[in-house]
Design a protein around this motif. Structure first.
Motif, PDB file in Angstrom:
ATOM      1  N   PHE A  10      22.587 -24.778  23.934  1.00  0.00           N
ATOM      2  CA  PHE A  10      24.057 -25.148  24.353  1.00  0.00           C
ATOM      3  C   PHE A  10      25.098 -24.381  23.638  1.00  0.00           C
ATOM      4  O   PHE A  10      26.012 -23.806  24.321  1.00  0.00           O
ATOM      5  N   VAL A  15      26.172 -18.599  27.557  1.00  0.00           N
ATOM      6  CA  VAL A  15      26.381 -20.108  28.302  1.00  0.00           C
ATOM      7  C   VAL A  15      27.946 -20.515  27.947  1.00  0.00           C
ATOM      8  O   VAL A  15      28.365 -20.904  28.962  1.00  0.00           O
ATOM      9  N   THR A  83      16.944 -20.891  32.130  1.00  0.00           N
ATOM     10  CA  THR A  83      17.404 -22.219  31.073  1.00  0.00           C
ATOM     11  C   THR A  83      17.034 -23.580  31.781  1.00  0.00           C
ATOM     12  O   THR A  83      16.436 -23.719  32.844  1.00  0.00           O
ATOM     13  N   ILE A  87      21.138 -27.406  30.589  1.00  0.00           N
ATOM     14  CA  ILE A  87      22.308 -26.304  30.474  1.00  0.00           C
ATOM     15  C   ILE A  87      22.803 -26.054  31.729  1.00  0.00           C
ATOM     16  O   ILE A  87      23.968 -25.715  31.894  1.00  0.00           O
ATOM     17  N   LYS A  90      25.469 -28.402  32.449  1.00  0.00           N
ATOM     18  CA  LYS A  90      26.795 -28.037  31.712  1.00  0.00           C
ATOM     19  C   LYS A  90      27.554 -26.815  32.216  1.00  0.00           C
ATOM     20  O   LYS A  90      28.865 -26.991  32.288  1.00  0.00           O
TER      21      LYS A  90
END
Length: 269
Positions: A10, A15, A83, A87, A90
Motif C-alpha cells: 500500500f 499507488v 496488484t 490495493i 484503495k
C-alpha cells in the motif's frame, strides 16, 4: 512484450500517486485523471485514447479486451501494473472495485479547439455542479451525435472519477471545452450557431421552434436554472410541459429531452 510491474504494498509511491488522482487539485497538478472499468477503457481505446498506466487485478480472468489494452499500452511506452484487489479498492475508493483502472493524460479543453461545423448539435452547461449530471450529459451527447460539451463558469470537474464513470466512456468521444460566459458568447457570435436555452420564464414550447444547426443547447445550474443575462443572450428560450406537480426536470434529463427533439427535427429534414 514488456513485463507487468507487480505491486504488493500500500505504501508504494505509484499507488499513492494514482490514488491522489481522485482529488481535483492533484489531477490538475499531475495533468492526469483516473478511469475505471473495462468497458470505459475499451471505449477510450476505440476512440484512440490509451492510458499511460494500466492497473490490473491479479485475480482478473483472461480477457481479449484486456490483452488488447495491455498490448497498446506497452506499444506506446506505458506501464502495466498488476496488484491485489485490496490495493485496487484503495485506488478506486470503492468496496467492490473494477478489475481494470487506467491513468490518462488530460484531454484538451480549449474553446478554440472546438470546430462548430463538426456536428449539428452541441451541449452547453452553465454551472452544473453534480458530476453524475455532467457525465450523463456527455453520454447524451454521444447518443445524439453531438460534437461535445462546453462548460461555462464554475462547473464540476469532468475528469472526476464520478463524472467519468457516469459518462460511460463518452468522455472520450465528446470534445470538452471550458470557458466563462463572456468568452463563450464572443466565440459563438463569431460564426454560425443557434443558442437555445431551457427556461421556466418563457411560454415557448420546446417543440414549437425550427432549430437551425449548429444548435447549442444551453442548460443552467441544477438549483437556479439559467440566469436572466444568459437567457437574454439566447436566440431562443424554450420550456418543456410539466403535467404533474414538479415545476422542472433534472438538468441532465432536460438536456436529453432537448437534444432528442433537435435530433428528431434534423432527421426529418
Amino acid at each position: 512484450m514488456t513485463a507487468r510491474h507487480v505491486i504488493t504494498g500500500f505504501s508504494n509511491p505509484t499507488v499513492k500517486r494514482i490514488r491522489s488522482l481522485r482529488d481535483k487539485k492533484h489531477r490538475r497538478r499531475e495533468g492526469r485523471f483516473l478511469t475505471e472499468g473495462l468497458r470505459i477503457l475499451t471505449e477510450a481505446r476505440a476512440a484512440g485514447h490509451v492510458p499511460e498506466t494500466l492497473v490490473l487485478s491479479d485475480r482478473a480472468d483472461p480477457h481479449p479486451l484486456i490483452d488488447a489494452l495491455e498490448q497498446d499500452v506497452f506499444a506506446r511506452g506505458g506501464e502495466v501494473i498488476e496488484t491485489s484487489v485490496d490495493i485496487l479498492e484503495k485506488l478506486s475508493g470503492k468496496s467492490n472495485p473494477q478489475t481494470v483502472l487506467g491513468v490518462f493524460d488530460d484531454l484538451p479543453t480549449s474553446l478554440d479547439a472546438i470546430d462548430r461545423s463538426a456536428a449539428p448539435i452541441w451541449l452547453v452547461a452553465q454551472e452544473i455542479r453534480d458530476p453524475g449530471n455532467l457525465g450523463t450529459m456527455l453520454r447524451t451527447g454521444d447518443a445524439v451525435g453531438a460534437g461535445g460539451l462546453i462548460l461555462l463558469g464554475d462547473c464540476t470537474d469532468p475528469f472526476s472519477v464520478e463524472a467519468v464513470r457516469a459518462s460511460m466512456g463518452a468522455l472520450f468521444t465528446q470534445q470538452i471545452a471550458r470557458a466563462n460566459g463572456a468568452d463563450f458568447l464572443t466565440w459563438l457570435r463569431a460564426g454560425p450557431g443557434q443558442l437555445v436555452g431551457t427556461s421556466l420564464r418563457t411560454d415557448t414550447d420546446y417543440q414549437a421552434p425550427n432549430y437551425m444547426p449548429p444548435v447549442f443547447i444551453l442548460t443552467g445550474n441544477e438549483a437556479r436554472g439559467l440566469p436572466e443575462d444568459y437567457e437574454a443572450a439566447c436566440d431562443l428560450t424554450v420550456r418543456m410541459p410539466m403535467m404533474g406537480k414538479a415545476d422542472s426536470l433534472n438538468a441532465a434529463v432536460a438536456t436529453a429531452v432537448m437534444a432528442y427533439e433537435v435530433l428528431n427535427q434534423l432527421r426529418r429534414t
